[in-house]
Design an enzyme around this catalytic site. Structure first.
Site, PDB file in Angstrom:
ATOM      1  N   LYS A 196     -75.482  40.741 -36.500  1.00 58.58           N
ATOM      2  CA  LYS A 196     -76.798  40.302 -36.960  1.00 58.58           C
ATOM      3  C   LYS A 196     -77.223  41.197 -38.121  1.00 58.58           C
ATOM      4  O   LYS A 196     -77.716  42.306 -37.930  1.00 58.58           O
ATOM      5  CB  LYS A 196     -77.852  40.385 -35.850  1.00 58.58           C
ATOM      6  CG  LYS A 196     -79.185  39.740 -36.263  1.00 58.58           C
ATOM      7  CD  LYS A 196     -80.283  40.028 -35.266  1.00 58.58           C
ATOM      8  CE  LYS A 196     -81.035  41.306 -35.595  1.00 58.58           C
ATOM      9  NZ  LYS A 196     -81.772  41.226 -36.896  1.00 58.58           N
ATOM     10  N   GLU A 269     -76.888  54.932 -35.573  1.00 59.05           N
ATOM     11  CA  GLU A 269     -77.348  55.768 -36.680  1.00 59.05           C
ATOM     12  C   GLU A 269     -78.811  55.439 -36.902  1.00 59.05           C
ATOM     13  O   GLU A 269     -79.173  54.301 -37.245  1.00 59.05           O
ATOM     14  CB  GLU A 269     -76.562  55.523 -37.964  1.00 59.05           C
ATOM     15  CG  GLU A 269     -76.931  56.564 -39.018  1.00 59.05           C
ATOM     16  CD  GLU A 269     -76.601  56.154 -40.421  1.00 59.05           C
ATOM     17  OE1 GLU A 269     -77.539  55.814 -41.164  1.00 59.05           O
ATOM     18  OE2 GLU A 269     -75.407  56.189 -40.771  1.00 59.05           O
ATOM     19  N   CYS A 303     -80.794  56.269 -45.623  1.00 55.95           N
ATOM     20  CA  CYS A 303     -80.884  57.076 -44.408  1.00 55.95           C
ATOM     21  C   CYS A 303     -80.580  58.545 -44.656  1.00 55.95           C
ATOM     22  O   CYS A 303     -81.099  59.412 -43.956  1.00 55.95           O
ATOM     23  CB  CYS A 303     -79.949  56.506 -43.337  1.00 55.95           C
ATOM     24  SG  CYS A 303     -78.221  56.377 -43.860  1.00 55.95           S
ATOM     25  N   GLU A 401     -90.694  60.096 -40.978  1.00 58.57           N
ATOM     26  CA  GLU A 401     -89.855  59.531 -42.030  1.00 58.57           C
ATOM     27  C   GLU A 401     -90.665  58.543 -42.868  1.00 58.57           C
ATOM     28  O   GLU A 401     -91.312  57.644 -42.344  1.00 58.57           O
ATOM     29  CB  GLU A 401     -88.645  58.831 -41.419  1.00 58.57           C
ATOM     30  CG  GLU A 401     -87.671  58.278 -42.446  1.00 58.57           C
ATOM     31  CD  GLU A 401     -86.456  57.631 -41.802  1.00 58.57           C
ATOM     32  OE1 GLU A 401     -85.365  57.697 -42.386  1.00 58.57           O
ATOM     33  OE2 GLU A 401     -86.614  57.046 -40.706  1.00 58.57           O
TER      34      GLU A 401
END
Length: 532
Positions: A196, A269, A303, A401
């Site tokens: 997906k 991750e 990331c 973040e």
């Protein structure tokens, strides 16, 4: 964003889709989604100008179930396909990606809003990853002799079997690297994949699927579904033999819990709040260039990009001057060529997060050294590369973040203080150290709590070293991609031990007590001979 809204952004409106992204080509890619003929549809919009981009079918839980059913049948044959045959397919895929890179670059820019130079890094990444696993898989997957329980009498072999059908859930920020990169290792290990991709960047993932099938991969071995996680996430988890997820820490925690309930493996991750340390002996010009490369690629939606920057007090003023000058000189905009330095954010929600984080910091006393504002004159989702100082713990972006083109700059007195500040986060994905001494840089790197640390580089050195593992510590996830771990995680190890002549039971005619004495003497001899 509706079509008429694109008229609000004249600079971006001029950035028309390249000819490679014709309606027919987009429609053919959309047709690769595993969904019913009468499926509901969803429209994606181009970040550059908000104009409609793709009309995609939406998969249902039943479609996901059907995809897994076909994948299980196909996987049985694929698992028996020699690794040498899989290798040829992957090397052909490598060549197709390189030869047709312009179409991939156009797709990534159209769907994600990144610059062409940032998109090209994804093409390079997939070429490197394809070549690496094509030429390394046989070594990693081959049966391996292991030391037996009794020397000469126990023949022990470790085998590697594919997990079965792997679910890959890939994000929008690196739509080719995260989609194809994670599928490559799973496929080379003999698994089927049901994936997906994020709906916003599904076309790029479907493009990779199209090329892999052209390279010779059987159609049902790799399939893609499109839909919201709240709708099809349960079916993707409940049918998986292994889960590969890249995304937020909050979602990763839920997936880890579901995987634990099912007793299947998962590689995750997740988020990061990555730090860069500039030591007092660093080359300031190179460190300033490195900071730009570390903080603003893909508009900071990476990331492993840097959001916290720690600079030795003795060089702070010189570094700040160089870094700010370079940041202010960056060209922000939309173009399907290599003339732009920083592109657009990808989604309205990401622009909202970036804006809120910066506005909150400024309202609480942060100082803007560069940037600090959205650029609606360029397009709906552009935000200037931003450097902040005087950032304090009460500000949201201090430890949360941001995932945008924003970095907070701090100073430090001692290296121990810098390392402590870099490690003062629950995250641990990537870090960067700049110094004039490689040995000193490596020593500092080893003390940083992060899965990858780069010395005199931002992130590409560690990421591109595909023979070494890449992944996060702490809240940045678990598991690794790349290297041996990146393919072996998609396998089940099996030990086959063949005992010959004499086992552990006492031979006929020897009492258990006597046999225990014999074995005790053997253990002492093995110890003295240095045997493992």
């Amino acid at each position: 964003m509706a079509t008429d809204q694109a008229a609000l952004f004249p600079a971006a409106r001029r950035c028309a889709l390249p000819a490679s992204l014709s309606p027919d080509r987009i429609e053919r890619l959309a047709a690769l989604v595993t969904a019913a003929p009468d499926a509901a549809r969803v429209t994606t919009n181009a970040p550059y100008n908000g104009a409609p981009l793709a009309d995609l079918p939406v998969s249902t839980p039943t479609d996901v179930e059907d995809a897994f059913a076909r994948a299980r049948i196909a996987q049985k044959t694929w698992a028996t396909t020699p690794v040498s045959r899989r290798k040829k397919i992957l090397l052909r895929f490598h060549d197709l990606v390189v030869a047709r890179q312009d179409e991939a670059l156009d797709l990534m820019q159209a769907e994600n809003g990144k610059t062409r130079r940032d998109a090209f890094l994804e093409v390079t990444d997939i070429a490197i990853t394809s070549r690496y696993y094509a030429r390394s898989a046989a070594k990693y997957l081959a049966p391996k002799r292991r030391r037996g329980a009794i020397p000469l009498l126990t023949h022990t072999t470790e085998l590697r079997h594919p997990k079965g059908v792997v679910t890959v859930i890939s994000p929008w920020n690196y739509p080719l690297s995260m989609a194809a990169g994670d599928a490559i290792a799973a496929l080379m290990a003999g698994n089927a994949v049901v994936q997906k991709p994020d709906t916003q960047t599904a076309l790029t993932a479907l493009w990779a699927l199209d090329l892999m099938r052209e390279a010779g991969l059987p159609a049902d071995v790799w399939q893609m579904v499109v839909g919201r996680g709240s709708s099809i996430g349960g079916a993707l988890m409940d049918n998986a033999d292994y889960m590969m997820f890249t995304g937020s820490t909050a979602s990763g925690r839920r997936i880890a819990g579901d995987a634990g309930r099912r007793l299947i493996g998962a590689s995750l991750e997740l988020g990061g709040k990555n730090a860069m340390i500039v030591l007092d002996d660093a080359d300031i010009d190179k460190a300033a260039d490195g900071a730009v490369a570390a903080c603003f690629p893909s508009a900071g939606q990476l990331c492993v990009s840097i959001e916290r920057l720690y600079v030795a007090e003795s060089v702070r003023d010189r570094f700040v001057a160089a870094f700010v000058a370079r940041t202010k000189a960056l060209k922000l905009g939309a173009a399907y060529d290599y003339t732009i330095d920083v592109g657009s954010l990808t989604t309205p929600s990401q622009l909202k997060t970036v804006t809120e984080h910066v506005d909150d910091a400024v309202a609480k006393g942060a100082t803007v050294l560069a940037g600090g504002r959205a650029r609606p004159d360029l397009g709906p989702l552009f935000y200037e590369p931003t450097i902040l100082t005087d950032v304090t713990p009460d500000m949201t972006l201090y430890d949360e973040e941001t995932f945008g083109p924003v970095v907070s700059l701090y100073s430090y007195r001692t290296v121990d203080e810098a390392i402590a500040q870099a490690n003062a986060t629950p995250y641990g994905l990537n870090a960067s150290v700049w110094t004039g001494s490689g040995a000193r840089g490596r020593a500092v790197a080893a003390r940083i709590h992060a899965g990858t640390v780069n010395v005199n580089e931002a992130f590409a050195a560690a990421w591109g070293s595909v023979d070494a593992p890449m992944g996060g510590m702490g809240d940045s996830g678990l598991g690794r991609r790349h290297g041996a771990e990146g393919i072996l995680k998609y396998t089940e190890p099996q030990t086959v031990a063949h005992q010959r002549l004499q086992g552990f039971s006492a031979p006929t005619g020897i009492s258990p007590e006597t046999w225990a004495t014999v074995l005790t003497g053997a253990l002492k001899i093995l110890k003295r001979t240095g045997a493992r």
